[in-house]
Write a protein that holds these residues in place. Sequence first.
Motif: not given
Length: 139
Positions: A44-51
Motif C-alpha cells: 500500500k505504501v512505498i518509500y523512495l529517495t530522490t532529489n
Amino acid sequence: MRDAEKTVGGMIDKLKTAFIGSIDAEGFPNIKAMLQPRKREGIKVIYLTTNTSSMRVAQYRKNNRASIYFCDTRFFRGVMLCGTMEVLTDNASKEMIWQEGDTMYYPGGVTDPDYCVLKFTAISGRYYSNFKSESFAVE
C-alpha cells in the motif's frame, strides 16, 4: 493471484529497480527508473529517495497521480501499482529511510535540502504473469 501482498511484496523486495510514473505539464506520462524502494508498508505504501530539485518532484507537486512498475525479467512478470505520490521533506521522514552511503547522492547528509522522500500510496494494481493480466485493489 491468490495473495497480492505476498506475491507483489516479494517482487518489490527482490528487484533492484523500480519505474515510477508521473504526469508532465502537458498531461503526458513520464517514466523514470529508480533504485529499489527503501521501505514499504505491505504494498500500500512505498518509500523512495530522490532529489528535491528533480523534475519528478516538481511534477508530483503539481499532480500527485502516480504509478510504480516492477518488472521481473527472469520470469517475465510485472506489476503496476497506481496511486498518489507525496513529496516529504520533514526530518523524521528523511531520517526514516536514510542509509549509510547516501552522502554520495546528498553530500549535505540527512538534512541536505536537495534530499527528499517520495511516499507512494497505492490504490490499485495490475499483475502480469504467464501471458495473462489481472487487476486488483490495494487495501
